[in-house]
Design an enzyme around this catalytic site. Structure first.
Site, PDB file in Angstrom:
ATOM      1  N   ASP A  26       0.844  -1.206   0.000  1.00 26.42           N
ATOM      2  CA  ASP A  26       0.000   0.000   0.000  1.00 26.42           C
ATOM      3  C   ASP A  26       0.876   1.251   0.000  1.00 26.42           C
ATOM      4  OD1 ASP A  26      -2.294   1.501   0.064  1.00 26.42           O
ATOM      5  OD2 ASP A  26      -2.748   1.136   2.166  1.00 26.42           O
ATOM      6  N   HIS A  43       2.895   3.177  -8.985  1.00 23.24           N
ATOM      7  CA  HIS A  43       2.766   1.726  -9.190  1.00 23.24           C
ATOM      8  C   HIS A  43       4.008   1.166  -9.873  1.00 23.24           C
ATOM      9  CE1 HIS A  43      -1.227   2.046  -7.729  1.00 23.24           C
ATOM     10  NE2 HIS A  43      -1.745   2.625  -8.792  1.00 23.24           N
ATOM     11  N   LEU A 137      10.736 -20.945  -4.180  1.00 23.28           N
ATOM     12  CA  LEU A 137       9.798 -19.997  -3.562  1.00 23.28           C
ATOM     13  C   LEU A 137       8.484 -20.065  -4.328  1.00 23.28           C
ATOM     14  CD1 LEU A 137       9.341 -17.385  -1.666  1.00 23.28           C
ATOM     15  CD2 LEU A 137       9.844 -16.081  -3.715  1.00 23.28           C
TER      16      LEU A 137
HETATM   17  C1  FPP Z   1      -1.779   0.164  -3.404  1.00 22.06           C
HETATM   18  O1  FPP Z   1      -1.374   1.511  -3.465  1.00 22.06           O
HETATM   19  C2  FPP Z   1      -1.223  -0.603  -4.518  1.00 22.06           C
HETATM   20  C3  FPP Z   1      -1.935  -1.126  -5.547  1.00 22.06           C
HETATM   21  C4  FPP Z   1      -3.392  -1.004  -5.662  1.00 22.06           C
HETATM   22  C5  FPP Z   1      -1.299  -1.835  -6.660  1.00 22.06           C
HETATM   23  C6  FPP Z   1      -0.113  -2.666  -6.333  1.00 22.06           C
HETATM   24  C7  FPP Z   1       0.673  -2.850  -7.568  1.00 22.06           C
HETATM   25  C8  FPP Z   1       2.009  -2.888  -7.654  1.00 22.06           C
HETATM   26  C9  FPP Z   1       2.880  -2.872  -6.472  1.00 22.06           C
HETATM   27  C10 FPP Z   1       2.715  -2.914  -8.979  1.00 22.06           C
HETATM   28  C11 FPP Z   1       2.429  -4.064  -9.825  1.00 22.06           C
HETATM   29  C12 FPP Z   1       2.809  -5.354  -9.216  1.00 22.06           C
HETATM   30  C13 FPP Z   1       2.829  -6.487  -9.908  1.00 22.06           C
HETATM   31  C14 FPP Z   1       3.127  -7.772  -9.247  1.00 22.06           C
HETATM   32  C15 FPP Z   1       2.544  -6.491 -11.332  1.00 22.06           C
HETATM   33  P1  FPP Z   1      -2.490   2.637  -3.561  1.00 22.06           P
HETATM   34  O2  FPP Z   1      -2.638   3.002  -4.994  1.00 22.06           O
HETATM   35  O3  FPP Z   1      -3.731   2.186  -2.871  1.00 22.06           O
HETATM   36  O4  FPP Z   1      -1.783   3.799  -2.749  1.00 22.06           O
HETATM   37  P2  FPP Z   1      -2.474   4.949  -1.903  1.00 22.06           P
HETATM   38  O5  FPP Z   1      -3.227   4.276  -0.785  1.00 22.06           O
HETATM   39  O6  FPP Z   1      -1.312   5.746  -1.412  1.00 22.06           O
HETATM   40  O7  FPP Z   1      -3.356   5.714  -2.848  1.00 22.06           O
END
Ligand code: FPP
Length: 248
Positions: A26, A43, A137
């Site tokens: 997050d 991201h 893994l």
């Molecule tokens: C949460 O941050 C993160 C996500 C919804 C997406 C997670 C994706 C990745 C880490 C990249 C892609 C990974 C792979 C394995 C392809 P948020 O957007 O909710 O952050 P915020 O709460 O600060 O708005």
């Protein structure tokens, strides 16, 4: 030796390595906003953290790493952000599949994969088939996943088995449920890490987290790497796990 190597040495001295580590990644959006950048750039940096945490898990001897990459609720984000996340997913697989295979990683995608666009669905299926034989893994990537939907699906599968006479109501026990979850056969997480300081489970692994130790890291996901993973494991190792019983 770098700080992360020092921490790994301490982890190895300190106690048992968690068999299964789960992470709610997050804070990508906030990381981008702090830099006045569009959210997809956050991201993209988050993808680098995924790579680092996979390598750090292999180095520490973690057996299963579960990452919450995209929730069912995330489909409701603005279309531009959803499509940026889908592109990143495909890019991640294109770039990393071969190296993950060489590192001995078995990649498993869990969730409602039927909702993925055809290109992503094809990439997901290919990397799962490519790496299915690996044992170093298990990398569980949760995509289009919600824990309540997973439990509803398990209940439906049980109901179908009972209706067809394959199972009696008296045979419906905890194993009957566990065996019908996406994580069937996988040990429950020992440690759940959530980054960015948020103290919520957010519909992730509701059944499987029953006795999991929780570590909330204040670090935003794009800044989370080897050292932060090992710090979380050190925190976990200092806990006394009683599973509802009293101490010895
Ligand atoms: C949460 O941050 C993160 C996500 C919804 C997406 C997670 C994706 C990745 C880490 C990249 C892609 C990974 C792979 C394995 C392809 P948020 O957007 O909710 O952050 P915020 O709460 O600060 O708005």
């Amino acid at each position: 030796m770098g700080a992360a190597d020092d921490l790994l040495a301490r982890v190895n001295e300190h106690g048992a390595i968690p068999r299964h580590v789960a992470i709610i990644m997050d804070g990508n959006g906030r990381w981008a906003r702090e830099r006045m950048l569009p959210r997809p750039i956050g991201h993209r940096h988050g993808m680098k953290s995924v790579r680092e945490v996979v390598e750090a898990s292999i180095a520490a001897g973690v057996g299963v790493l579960s990452l919450f990459a995209f929730s069912q609720e995330n489909w409701q984000r603005p279309a531009g952000e959803v499509s940026a996340l889908m592109s990143l997913l495909e890019e991640y697989i294109q770039k990393e599949a071969r190296e993950l295979d060489e590192q001995g990683v078995r990649v498993v995608f869990l969730g409602d994969l039927d909702r993925l666009p055809p290109v992503q669905r094809g990439a997901v299926d290919r990397v799962m088939a490519l790496t299915a034989h690996n044992t170093k893994l298990v990398l569980n990537l949760f995509i289009s996943y919600g824990a309540r939907a997973e439990l509803v699906r398990a209940a439906r599968l049980i109901a179908e088995d009972v209706a067809a006479g394959r199972l009696t109501p008296a045979q419906v026990d905890e194993d009957a449920v566990s065996n019908r979850l996406f994580t069937a056969g996988c040990p429950d997480p020992d440690l759940l890490i959530r980054t960015s300081g948020e103290m919520r489970i957010s519909n992730f692994l509701l059944w499987q987290l029953a006795y999991t130790e929780l570590v909330i890291s204040p670090v935003l996901w794009p800044d989370f790497g080897r050292a932060e993973l090992y710090e979380a494991i050190l925190d976990y190792q200092s806990r006394e796990r009683r599973f509802g019983r009293v101490s010895a």
